[in-house]
Design a protein around this motif. Structure first.
Motif, PDB file in Angstrom:
ATOM      1  N   VAL A 298       0.831  -1.207   0.000  1.00 41.49           N
ATOM      2  CA  VAL A 298       0.000   0.000   0.000  1.00 41.49           C
ATOM      3  C   VAL A 298       0.865   1.257   0.000  1.00 41.49           C
ATOM      4  O   VAL A 298       0.591   2.220  -0.739  1.00 41.49           O
ATOM      5  CB  VAL A 298      -0.978  -0.018   1.198  1.00 41.49           C
ATOM      6  N   THR A 299       1.924   1.263   0.794  1.00 38.97           N
ATOM      7  CA  THR A 299       2.804   2.435   0.857  1.00 38.97           C
ATOM      8  C   THR A 299       3.493   2.666  -0.489  1.00 38.97           C
ATOM      9  O   THR A 299       3.563   3.803  -0.968  1.00 38.97           O
ATOM     10  CB  THR A 299       3.850   2.274   1.978  1.00 38.97           C
ATOM     11  N   ALA A 300       3.980   1.598  -1.113  1.00 36.72           N
ATOM     12  CA  ALA A 300       4.629   1.726  -2.429  1.00 36.72           C
ATOM     13  C   ALA A 300       3.625   2.241  -3.462  1.00 36.72           C
ATOM     14  O   ALA A 300       3.933   3.137  -4.251  1.00 36.72           O
ATOM     15  CB  ALA A 300       5.218   0.389  -2.867  1.00 36.72           C
ATOM     16  N   ARG A 301       2.448   1.680  -3.444  1.00 39.86           N
ATOM     17  CA  ARG A 301       1.401   2.089  -4.391  1.00 39.86           C
ATOM     18  C   ARG A 301       1.059   3.571  -4.204  1.00 39.86           C
ATOM     19  O   ARG A 301       0.971   4.333  -5.169  1.00 39.86           O
ATOM     20  CB  ARG A 301       0.170   1.226  -4.152  1.00 39.86           C
ATOM     21  N   ASN A 302       0.851   3.986  -2.971  1.00 37.10           N
ATOM     22  CA  ASN A 302       0.505   5.376  -2.704  1.00 37.10           C
ATOM     23  C   ASN A 302       1.634   6.324  -3.086  1.00 37.10           C
ATOM     24  O   ASN A 302       1.391   7.400  -3.648  1.00 37.10           O
ATOM     25  CB  ASN A 302       0.128   5.566  -1.237  1.00 37.10           C
ATOM     26  N   HIS A 303       2.860   5.927  -2.805  1.00 41.80           N
ATOM     27  CA  HIS A 303       4.003   6.770  -3.173  1.00 41.80           C
ATOM     28  C   HIS A 303       4.063   6.949  -4.698  1.00 41.80           C
ATOM     29  O   HIS A 303       4.247   8.064  -5.193  1.00 41.80           O
ATOM     30  CB  HIS A 303       5.306   6.162  -2.656  1.00 41.80           C
ATOM     31  N   CYS A 304       3.902   5.859  -5.422  1.00 43.41           N
ATOM     32  CA  CYS A 304       3.942   5.924  -6.892  1.00 43.41           C
ATOM     33  C   CYS A 304       2.826   6.818  -7.426  1.00 43.41           C
ATOM     34  O   CYS A 304       3.057   7.633  -8.322  1.00 43.41           O
ATOM     35  CB  CYS A 304       3.826   4.526  -7.488  1.00 43.41           C
ATOM     36  N   ARG A 305       1.653   6.679  -6.884  1.00 41.19           N
ATOM     37  CA  ARG A 305       0.535   7.507  -7.334  1.00 41.19           C
ATOM     38  C   ARG A 305       0.792   8.984  -7.048  1.00 41.19           C
ATOM     39  O   ARG A 305       0.465   9.844  -7.859  1.00 41.19           O
ATOM     40  CB  ARG A 305      -0.761   7.058  -6.675  1.00 41.19           C
ATOM     41  N   ASP A 306       1.366   9.273  -5.881  1.00 43.39           N
ATOM     42  CA  ASP A 306       1.692  10.662  -5.550  1.00 43.39           C
ATOM     43  C   ASP A 306       2.684  11.242  -6.552  1.00 43.39           C
ATOM     44  O   ASP A 306       2.518  12.369  -7.027  1.00 43.39           O
ATOM     45  CB  ASP A 306       2.283  10.764  -4.132  1.00 43.39           C
ATOM     46  N   ILE A 307       3.710  10.486  -6.896  1.00 45.76           N
ATOM     47  CA  ILE A 307       4.721  10.949  -7.856  1.00 45.76           C
ATOM     48  C   ILE A 307       4.092  11.145  -9.233  1.00 45.76           C
ATOM     49  O   ILE A 307       4.349  12.141  -9.915  1.00 45.76           O
ATOM     50  CB  ILE A 307       5.902   9.958  -7.950  1.00 45.76           C
ATOM     51  N   MET A 308       3.226  10.223  -9.627  1.00 46.85           N
ATOM     52  CA  MET A 308       2.622  10.304 -10.953  1.00 46.85           C
ATOM     53  C   MET A 308       1.663  11.488 -11.093  1.00 46.85           C
ATOM     54  O   MET A 308       1.356  11.902 -12.199  1.00 46.85           O
ATOM     55  CB  MET A 308       1.925   8.986 -11.295  1.00 46.85           C
ATOM     56  N   ARG A 309       1.221  12.038  -9.983  1.00 49.82           N
ATOM     57  CA  ARG A 309       0.341  13.208 -10.013  1.00 49.82           C
ATOM     58  C   ARG A 309       1.113  14.524 -10.107  1.00 49.82           C
ATOM     59  O   ARG A 309       0.508  15.569 -10.332  1.00 49.82           O
ATOM     60  CB  ARG A 309      -0.517  13.253  -8.757  1.00 49.82           C
ATOM     61  N   THR A 310       2.416  14.481  -9.941  1.00 50.16           N
ATOM     62  CA  THR A 310       3.188  15.720  -9.916  1.00 50.16           C
ATOM     63  C   THR A 310       3.307  16.329 -11.308  1.00 50.16           C
ATOM     64  O   THR A 310       3.265  15.634 -12.319  1.00 50.16           O
ATOM     65  CB  THR A 310       4.607  15.491  -9.355  1.00 50.16           C
ATOM     66  N   TRP A 311       3.490  17.613 -11.331  1.00 50.64           N
ATOM     67  CA  TRP A 311       3.662  18.330 -12.591  1.00 50.64           C
ATOM     68  C   TRP A 311       4.888  17.806 -13.327  1.00 50.64           C
ATOM     69  O   TRP A 311       4.847  17.574 -14.532  1.00 50.64           O
ATOM     70  CB  TRP A 311       3.831  19.825 -12.284  1.00 50.64           C
ATOM     71  N   TRP A 312       5.953  17.606 -12.597  1.00 56.99           N
ATOM     72  CA  TRP A 312       7.206  17.143 -13.202  1.00 56.99           C
ATOM     73  C   TRP A 312       7.017  15.812 -13.914  1.00 56.99           C
ATOM     74  O   TRP A 312       7.463  15.634 -15.042  1.00 56.99           O
ATOM     75  CB  TRP A 312       8.280  17.011 -12.102  1.00 56.99           C
TER      76      TRP A 312
END
Length: 173
Positions: A65-79
């Motif tokens: 869950v932590t890995a999944r959430n981290h990846c989703r957070d990164i994928m939402r970034t402008w960069w």
């Protein structure tokens, strides 16, 4: 607890979970460098938070869950959204077995939600109930997505077989 014991426990925790965290991150990012960065960030979070796990099943679920959430957070970034698609190299040649590489290549072409559940179900061998609990979904929703993921994968493989058959036909002329 002394520092050496804490480091040994962290290393053991790392060894037990690094492959799972990497695979989850790779399923999202489709490239090695971003997946490795995600692994590092997830384990930094573990090192900072020092979570206490009830059992090994709870530990695995927490990491997924932590890995999944981290990846989703990164994928939402402008960069991340503005990056060139040339920056992502797919890693299909990492497999010795050609069939395993082919399956992984097809899997990586599916939407992220399907990649993730197929990975957890077939590679990590979690039950539908366990995956639904981890991903905070209804079991019926998960079963539907699993069925759709299988169908998409099957159609993609069938299409490639047809395309391959045509290519082989033209090569023989």
């Amino acid at each position: 607890m002394n520092t050496e014991t804490a480091n040994d426990e962290f290393y053991t925790l790392y060894e037990r979970n690094v492959e799972t965290v990497y695979q989850i991150a790779f399923m999202h990012f489709k490239n090695r460098s971003d997946a490795e960065d995600a692994v590092q960030n997830v384990f930094l979070k573990v090192y900072d938070l020092k979570p206490v796990f009830d059992n090994e099943k709870h530990e695995k679920a927490w990491f997924i869950v932590t890995a999944r959430n981290h990846c989703r957070d990164i994928m939402r970034t402008w960069w991340f959204r503005r990056r060139s698609s040339d920056e992502t190299e797919l890693m299909y040649n990492q497999f010795d077995d050609e069939e395993e590489g082919e399956i992984t290549r097809v899997l990586m072409n599916l939407p992220a939600k399907y990649r993730e559940i197929l990975y957890l179900y077939y590679y990590k061998e979690y039950s539908v109930k366990e995956i639904a609990d981890m991903l905070n979904m209804k079991e019926s929703t998960l079963r539907t997505q699993l069925c759709r993921a299988r169908d998409k994968m099957k159609k993609y493989l069938e299409k490639e077989d047809e395309d391959f058959g045509q290519k082989r036909y033209f090569e023989s002329i």
